[in-house]
Design a protein around this motif. Sequence first.
Motif, PDB file in Angstrom:
ATOM      1  N   ALA A   1      -2.582   4.817   8.252  1.00  0.00           N
ATOM      2  CA  ALA A   1      -1.682   3.672   8.136  1.00  0.00           C
ATOM      3  C   ALA A   1      -2.356   2.521   7.388  1.00  0.00           C
ATOM      4  CB  ALA A   1      -1.235   3.212   9.524  1.00  0.00           C
ATOM      5  N   ARG A   2      -3.644   2.283   7.656  1.00  0.00           N
ATOM      6  CA  ARG A   2      -4.348   1.227   6.934  1.00  0.00           C
ATOM      7  C   ARG A   2      -4.438   1.545   5.443  1.00  0.00           C
ATOM      8  NH1 ARG A   2      -7.436   1.207  11.787  1.00  0.00           N
ATOM      9  NH2 ARG A   2      -8.876   2.735  10.906  1.00  0.00           N
ATOM     10  N   THR A   3      -4.698   2.811   5.114  1.00  0.00           N
ATOM     11  CA  THR A   3      -4.731   3.203   3.703  1.00  0.00           C
ATOM     12  C   THR A   3      -3.363   3.022   3.050  1.00  0.00           C
ATOM     13  OG1 THR A   3      -6.443   4.829   4.243  1.00  0.00           O
ATOM     14  CG2 THR A   3      -5.315   5.090   2.134  1.00  0.00           C
ATOM     15  N   TYR A   4      -2.307   3.360   3.783  1.00  0.00           N
ATOM     16  CA  TYR A   4      -0.947   3.217   3.273  1.00  0.00           C
ATOM     17  C   TYR A   4      -0.619   1.748   3.009  1.00  0.00           C
ATOM     18  CZ  TYR A   4       4.163   3.148   3.333  1.00  0.00           C
ATOM     19  OH  TYR A   4       5.475   2.932   3.030  1.00  0.00           O
ATOM     20  N   ASP A   5      -1.002   0.868   3.929  1.00  0.00           N
ATOM     21  CA  ASP A   5      -0.747  -0.562   3.744  1.00  0.00           C
ATOM     22  C   ASP A   5      -1.480  -1.098   2.522  1.00  0.00           C
ATOM     23  OD1 ASP A   5       0.894  -0.672   5.950  1.00  0.00           O
ATOM     24  OD2 ASP A   5      -0.702  -1.261   7.331  1.00  0.00           O
ATOM     25  N   HIS A   6      -2.728  -0.648   2.325  1.00  0.00           N
ATOM     26  CA  HIS A   6      -3.499  -1.105   1.168  1.00  0.00           C
ATOM     27  C   HIS A   6      -2.850  -0.650  -0.141  1.00  0.00           C
ATOM     28  CE1 HIS A   6      -6.942  -2.259  -1.245  1.00  0.00           C
ATOM     29  NE2 HIS A   6      -6.985  -1.036  -1.746  1.00  0.00           N
ATOM     30  N   LEU A   7      -2.420   0.603  -0.196  1.00  0.00           N
ATOM     31  CA  LEU A   7      -1.785   1.111  -1.409  1.00  0.00           C
ATOM     32  C   LEU A   7      -0.426   0.457  -1.646  1.00  0.00           C
ATOM     33  CD1 LEU A   7      -2.633   4.920  -1.081  1.00  0.00           C
ATOM     34  CD2 LEU A   7      -3.732   3.220  -2.552  1.00  0.00           C
TER      35      LEU A   7
ATOM     36  N   ARG B   1       0.782  -1.534  -4.944  1.00  0.00           N
ATOM     37  CA  ARG B   1       2.002  -1.203  -5.683  1.00  0.00           C
ATOM     38  C   ARG B   1       2.907  -2.415  -5.830  1.00  0.00           C
ATOM     39  NH1 ARG B   1       1.769   3.519  -2.434  1.00  0.00           N
ATOM     40  NH2 ARG B   1       3.325   2.594  -1.026  1.00  0.00           N
ATOM     41  N   ASP B   2       3.030  -3.222  -4.772  1.00  0.00           N
ATOM     42  CA  ASP B   2       3.861  -4.420  -4.850  1.00  0.00           C
ATOM     43  C   ASP B   2       3.329  -5.401  -5.881  1.00  0.00           C
ATOM     44  OD1 ASP B   2       5.503  -3.385  -2.924  1.00  0.00           O
ATOM     45  OD2 ASP B   2       4.543  -4.455  -1.263  1.00  0.00           O
ATOM     46  N   GLU B   3       1.999  -5.532  -5.943  1.00  0.00           N
ATOM     47  CA  GLU B   3       1.409  -6.432  -6.933  1.00  0.00           C
ATOM     48  C   GLU B   3       1.663  -5.926  -8.349  1.00  0.00           C
ATOM     49  OE1 GLU B   3      -2.650  -6.710  -5.890  1.00  0.00           O
ATOM     50  OE2 GLU B   3      -2.323  -8.044  -4.158  1.00  0.00           O
ATOM     51  N   GLU B   4       1.529  -4.621  -8.562  1.00  0.00           N
ATOM     52  CA  GLU B   4       1.788  -4.060  -9.887  1.00  0.00           C
ATOM     53  C   GLU B   4       3.256  -4.213 -10.269  1.00  0.00           C
ATOM     54  OE1 GLU B   4      -0.230  -2.956 -12.113  1.00  0.00           O
ATOM     55  OE2 GLU B   4      -2.024  -3.277 -10.878  1.00  0.00           O
ATOM     56  N   ARG B   5       4.143  -4.010  -9.317  1.00  0.00           N
ATOM     57  CA  ARG B   5       5.571  -4.163  -9.583  1.00  0.00           C
ATOM     58  C   ARG B   5       5.891  -5.616  -9.947  1.00  0.00           C
ATOM     59  NH1 ARG B   5       7.184  -2.727  -5.068  1.00  0.00           N
ATOM     60  NH2 ARG B   5       7.308  -0.498  -5.471  1.00  0.00           N
ATOM     61  N   LEU B   6       5.242  -6.567  -9.253  1.00  0.00           N
ATOM     62  CA  LEU B   6       5.451  -7.972  -9.572  1.00  0.00           C
ATOM     63  C   LEU B   6       4.966  -8.304 -10.981  1.00  0.00           C
ATOM     64  CD1 LEU B   6       6.306 -10.795  -8.646  1.00  0.00           C
ATOM     65  CD2 LEU B   6       4.005 -11.089  -7.673  1.00  0.00           C
ATOM     66  N   LYS B   7       3.834  -7.727 -11.358  1.00  0.00           N
ATOM     67  CA  LYS B   7       3.312  -7.968 -12.707  1.00  0.00           C
ATOM     68  C   LYS B   7       4.266  -7.427 -13.771  1.00  0.00           C
ATOM     69  CE  LYS B   7      -1.574  -7.881 -11.357  1.00  0.00           C
ATOM     70  NZ  LYS B   7      -2.870  -7.155 -11.506  1.00  0.00           N
TER      71      LYS B   7
END
Length: 443
Positions: free
Chosen positions: A300-306, A310-316
């Motif tokens: 779950a921690r790995t999933y949250d990090h990824l 992804r959200d940051e890349e989508r925002l960019k």
Amino acid sequence: MERLASFGNDPFDKPPCRGCSSYLTEPYVKCAECGPPPFLLCLQCFTRGFEYKKHQSDHTYEIMTSDFPVLDPNWTAQEEMSLLEAVMDCGFGNWQDVANQMCTKSKEECEKHYMKHFINNPLFASTLLNLKQAEEAQHSETAIPFHSADDPPRPTFDSLLSRDMAGYMPARADFVEEFDNYAEWDLRDIDFVEDDSDILHALKIAVVDIYHSRLKERQRRKKIIRDHGLINLRKFQILERRYPKEVQELYETMRRFARILGPVEHDKFIESHALEFELRREIKRLQEYRAAGITNFCSARTYDHLKKSRDEERLKRTMLSEVLQYIQDSSACQQWLSRQADIDSGLTPTVPVPSTTGRRSAPPLNLTGLPGTEKLNEKEKELCQMVRLVPGAYLEYKAALVNECNKQGGLRLAQARALIKIDVNKTRKIYDFLIREGYITKA
């Protein structure tokens, strides 16, 4: 059954017997089934089986007497009460006067008994301590207690603190403007005189009753403000911000029902909803993990990090597409660069603040790939870009205005606006452009 009598030494302080009307002397009998008021009988009337109205001789009864020891075998309950009354009348330390008033004990006996059982008695000390602790525990359960101070604040009238406290004056426990502030005006001209008729007298009494109900409503509102800690509204709002935004909205909605629940119950209600909100959010997060096939917290921690990456890349990508869309707008490019710098430095991207000086002008329209662009000359392309009009629509409007001008021998702006139903500012720009280029003439 023996009980402590509630009357003093003076026989005229006791009510008379209901049977013979003589003043009661201990012991006497009290009916346990009749009353209030208590039905009392002397022993002579009780032995004769006296009955009166609802009282029957077979009713259960209680023997009222104070001739029994309480704290000391040599002191009766009546003597204990007499000692306390004498100390209250004569003052602590005046033992000779206390003994003279009691008549049954000496000076030394009164002093020794009082100091032993009422001053140095550990039972009384522990009882007082328990009462104090119970009172403190009761006050600690209140939502936001408002304690009176020895020197309460006295804000000046119309100051910031006075406005925050809604004009409350702590030294007087009153407000500058009370609820129903002009309620006293209804009583200012009322005067009860002997010549009043029954109807007028009843009317005046009704007005006084109405005023009394308004005073009770004032006290009720003050009690609600005091119990819920609403005197200092700024402090109340600060405590309210500890909840999430959704719970704050619920708090604001349910505040009007706080006077019904009480301070403790209202806070428990809000806390329970805050807990429910946290549980629902946690359950939603766990359901998201389960839908992604995650079965342990390490994954779950790995999933949250990824997911965050992804959200940051989508925002960019979203920001980049916006900049590419308005590539000719220098302000949009500048905003994108500043937001990109914030993302790279780990800060939250700032939302661009709209200008307060006026409406921001829209960027020019990109005509690349639009149908009909090849039929326009450079000036017409520049017009379509600035007016943000697609080439196909411009060609239709141009043909309609040219045909109408040929029919009428000239064309006015009002006729052009009636002919093409678009924004009036765009119509004026097209009309002026066609006249300037010689396509149409002004009527």
